[in-house]
Design a protein around this motif. Structure first.
Motif, short mmCIF file in Angstrom:
data_model
loop_
_atom_site.label_atom_id
_atom_site.label_comp_id
_atom_site.label_asym_id
_atom_site.label_seq_id
_atom_site.Cartn_x
_atom_site.Cartn_y
_atom_site.Cartn_z
N GLU A 79 0.97 -1.06 -0.11
CA GLU A 79 0.07 0.05 -0.09
C GLU A 79 0.88 1.41 -0.07
OE1 GLU A 79 -3.57 2.01 2.61
OE2 GLU A 79 -3.50 -0.48 2.53
N THR A 80 2.07 1.08 0.65
CA THR A 80 2.91 2.28 0.69
C THR A 80 4.30 2.21 -0.27
OG1 THR A 80 3.96 1.53 2.70
CG2 THR A 80 2.09 3.07 2.95
N GLY A 81 4.41 1.01 -0.50
CA GLY A 81 5.51 0.64 -1.28
C GLY A 81 7.20 0.59 -0.34
N PHE A 82 6.61 0.57 0.95
CA PHE A 82 7.72 0.15 1.87
C PHE A 82 8.59 -1.06 1.84
CE2 PHE A 82 9.42 -0.39 6.20
CZ PHE A 82 9.72 0.71 6.56
N THR A 83 9.90 -1.04 1.60
CA THR A 83 10.75 -2.14 1.09
C THR A 83 11.22 -2.93 2.38
OG1 THR A 83 12.52 -0.82 0.94
CG2 THR A 83 11.09 -1.15 -1.08
N LYS A 84 12.05 -3.85 2.16
CA LYS A 84 12.75 -4.61 3.24
C LYS A 84 14.01 -3.74 3.63
CE LYS A 84 15.16 -8.70 4.79
NZ LYS A 84 15.53 -10.17 4.19
N ALA A 85 14.42 -2.99 2.49
CA ALA A 85 15.55 -1.94 2.97
C ALA A 85 15.19 -0.89 3.77
CB ALA A 85 16.05 -1.53 1.46
#
Length: 292
Positions: free
Chosen positions: A21-27
Motif C-alpha cells: 500500500e505504501t511501497g515500503f521495502t525490506k531495505a
C-alpha cells in the motif's frame, strides 16, 4: 554482506516490497530499525525476544519464532528461558547490540518481549496493560480508559507510560519491583476489574469475545511469565508500516480520532528528535515502584 560495528551481517532481498500500500521495502525496514537503535535497543536489552516474522509482508505468512532461529550467528546473545514446569527451558535470542538488531531486522520481524529480564525471570520489572477496543469502539475510547488507569496507578505510587499498540489499541507500561509475574498479574487483574466497575459501559476485563463489542478490553494477562508484548518502537505487521510508538499523556488526553495516534516508520525519527525517548523513565531502576 554488510559490516555493522565490526560484525559481518548478511542482508537479503532488500528490494522486496513488504507493504504494497505504501511501497515500503525490506531495505526501509532494516534502515528504520538501524536508525531507531538508540531508543529501541534499551527496551530490548537483557530481555528474551520472540520474533513475529512476516518475510513476505503482512499479507503473506505470519508466524512467531521463540526459539533461536537456525543460522543465528554465534555472536548473537542467547539465553535459556524457563517454560512450564513440565517443559525443558527454551533458548531464545537476546538483542544486545546494533549488529544483532540489524541481523534480526533482516528476518523481517516484530519484536516482542517479556515483562522480566533474563537474569531474573522470577521478578517482574514491568507492568503492562493492553487496551484492546472491540468495534465500534476504537483508540479514542482506549484513551479514556488509559487516563482512568493512570490516575488509579498513581494512587499506588506507580507512574504509567503510554504507547500505541501499532494496530488499533493502546499499551500502558510501568516500571515495578518486588513482585513475581504472578503477583503482577494479580494486581493488574484487580485494576482491570476496578476499571470495569468504574466504567461498566466502556470496559470489560474478560477476554470473552461476546462481551467485547463496543468496549475496551483491559488485557491484564500479558503480565504472566510466559507472555510477551510488542516492544516499544517495533514495526507491526499491518497493512502499512505502523509502529508501536510512545506518546505523551497530552496526546492521549487530546485524542479525538484514531488517525491522531497512528505513527508510521517515517514519523518516528522526528518524534524522537522532538521528545527523546518518552519511555526513558522505564529504564531507570530508581523509578521502579514497589508492587502493592
Amino acid at each position: 554482506m554488510t559490516e555493522v560495528e565490526g560484525r559481518r551481517v548478511a542482508l537479503s532481498n532488500l528490494e522486496k516490497v513488504l507493504y504494497p500500500e505504501t511501497g515500503f521495502t525490506k531495505a526501509e525496514l532494516v534502515h528504520y530499525y538501524a536508525t531507531s537503535a538508540d531508543v529501541l535497543l534499551p527496551h530490548l536489552r537483557d530481555r528474551a525476544v520472540s520474533f513475529l516474522r512476516y518475510p513476505d509482508g503482512p499479507e503473506g505468512q505470519v508466524f512467531f519464532t521463540k526459539n533461536v532461529p537456525p543460522g543465528t550467528p554465534e555472536w548473537v546473545t542467547t539465553a535459556e528461558v524457563p517454560r512450564s514446569s513440565a517443559d525443558s527451558p527454551a533458548r531464545m535470542v537476546v538483542v544486545q547490540d546494533l549488529p544483532s538488531l540489524v541481523w534480526a531486522a533482516n528476518l523481517v520481524t516484530e519484536f516482542h518481549t517479556h515483562q522480566w529480564l533474563v537474569r531474573d525471570p522470577d521478578e517482574a520489572d514491568r507492568l503492562v496493560f493492553d487496551l484492546d477496543p472491540g468495534a465500534p469502539a476504537h483508540i479514542v475510547h482506549c484513551c479514556e480508559v488509559a487516563l482512568w488507569l493512570r490516575e488509579r496507578l498513581a494512587a499506588d505510587g506507580i507512574e504509567a507510560y503510554p504507547k500505541t499498540a501499532g494496530s488499533k489499541g493502546l499499551h500502558l507500561l510501568a516500571a515495578v519491583r518486588g513482585g513475581s509475574p504472578e503477583r503482577a498479574s494479580e494486581y493488574a487483574k484487580a485494576l482491570a476489574v476496578e476499571a470495569e466497575r468504574a466504567m461498566p459501559r466502556l470496559v470489560v476485563h474478560r477476554m470473552t469475545k461476546s462481551l467485547r463489542p463496543g468496549k475496551v478490553f483491559v488485557d491484564w494477562s500479558q503480565n504472566a511469565a510466559r507472555k510477551t508484548t510488542a516492544t516499544p518502537y517495533t514495526l507491526r505487521a499491518r497493512r502499512v508500516p505502523l509502529v508501536s510508538a510512545p506518546v505523551t499523556w497530552e496526546e492521549v488526553a487530546e485524542c479525538g480520532s484514531p488517525a491522531q495516534l497512528e505513527f508510521l516508520a517515517d514519523d518516528i525519527a522526528p518524534r524522537v528528535q522532538r521528545y527523546g525517548d518518552l519511555l526513558a523513565g522505564l529504564l531507570d531502576p530508581g523509578s521502579a515502584a514497589a508492587l502493592p
